[in-house]
Scaffold this motif. Structure first.
Motif, mmCIF file in Angstrom:
data_model
loop_
_atom_site.group_PDB
_atom_site.id
_atom_site.type_symbol
_atom_site.label_atom_id
_atom_site.label_comp_id
_atom_site.label_asym_id
_atom_site.label_seq_id
_atom_site.Cartn_x
_atom_site.Cartn_y
_atom_site.Cartn_z
ATOM 1 N N ASN A 26 0.831 -1.204 0.000
ATOM 2 C CA ASN A 26 0.000 0.000 0.000
ATOM 3 C C ASN A 26 0.867 1.256 0.000
ATOM 4 O OD1 ASN A 26 -2.601 0.866 -0.201
ATOM 5 N ND2 ASN A 26 -3.136 0.492 1.918
ATOM 6 N N LYS A 31 -1.525 -1.112 -5.331
ATOM 7 C CA LYS A 31 -2.848 -1.368 -4.769
ATOM 8 C C LYS A 31 -3.334 -2.797 -5.001
ATOM 9 C CE LYS A 31 -3.407 2.795 -3.257
ATOM 10 N NZ LYS A 31 -3.368 3.069 -1.835
ATOM 11 N N ALA A 35 -4.223 -5.308 -1.981
ATOM 12 C CA ALA A 35 -5.552 -5.912 -1.848
ATOM 13 C C ALA A 35 -5.456 -7.427 -1.769
ATOM 14 C CB ALA A 35 -6.437 -5.502 -3.022
ATOM 15 N N THR A 54 -8.900 -4.223 4.096
ATOM 16 C CA THR A 54 -9.635 -4.672 2.910
ATOM 17 C C THR A 54 -10.841 -3.770 2.668
ATOM 18 O OG1 THR A 54 -8.966 -6.935 3.390
ATOM 19 C CG2 THR A 54 -10.750 -6.659 1.834
ATOM 20 N N THR A 57 -9.677 -0.632 1.039
ATOM 21 C CA THR A 57 -9.319 -0.881 -0.363
ATOM 22 C C THR A 57 -10.563 -1.004 -1.232
ATOM 23 O OG1 THR A 57 -7.324 -2.045 0.359
ATOM 24 C CG2 THR A 57 -8.043 -2.428 -1.903
ATOM 25 N N ASP A 61 -11.823 1.593 -4.267
ATOM 26 C CA ASP A 61 -12.047 1.108 -5.631
ATOM 27 C C ASP A 61 -13.509 1.185 -6.045
ATOM 28 O OD1 ASP A 61 -9.362 0.620 -5.827
ATOM 29 O OD2 ASP A 61 -9.525 -1.523 -5.406
#
Length: 131
Positions: A26, A31, A35, A54, A57, A61
């Protein structure tokens, strides 16, 4: 993230190994690797820090259903363990989704989770008041 020892025997990574690798990836702005590491961390066993990472992330997204699934899991943990303070990242993740997609799209995409989980419903309603 699969490594082998000198004798070609696969190394068994711990939850902490995956968590550290995810944080490092990260910071290095990788990315996808981050993840994947966080997902492997949570697949190995229950890890609240892995779930929160998580969650962040997924929200960045824009994955609505995955974010809501994590919110449900994390909220269930906090309900079962009231001695811990609830992390603000669930509210931030929901707010990020609503800011990114709009409330109506978030409600449509996450309709199953909003109906299924009172925790998710609460966070979506709170995100509306934040906006």
């Amino acid at each position: 993230v699969s490594h082998s020892s000198r004798n070609n025997v696969p190394v068994n990574h711990t939850v902490g190994d995956y968590l550290r690798y995810g944080y490092l990836a990260n910071r290095l702005l990788r990315k996808d690797e981050a993840a994947k590491a966080f997902q492997q961390c949570t697949a190995k066993g229950f890890c609240l820090r892995g779930l929160l990472a998580t969650l962040d992330t997924y929200a960045q997204d824009g994955f609505v259903e995955e974010t809501f699934a994590n919110i449900h899991t994390i909220s269930s943990y906090y309900q079962d363990n009231p001695q811990y303070l609830v992390d603000k990242s669930m509210a931030n993740a929901t707010f990020r989704l609503v800011s990114k997609h709009g409330l109506s799209l978030v409600k449509n995409l996450g309709e199953v989770w909003i109906k299924r989980s009172i925790f998710v419903k609460k966070h979506v309603e709170a995100a509306v008041t934040l906006k």
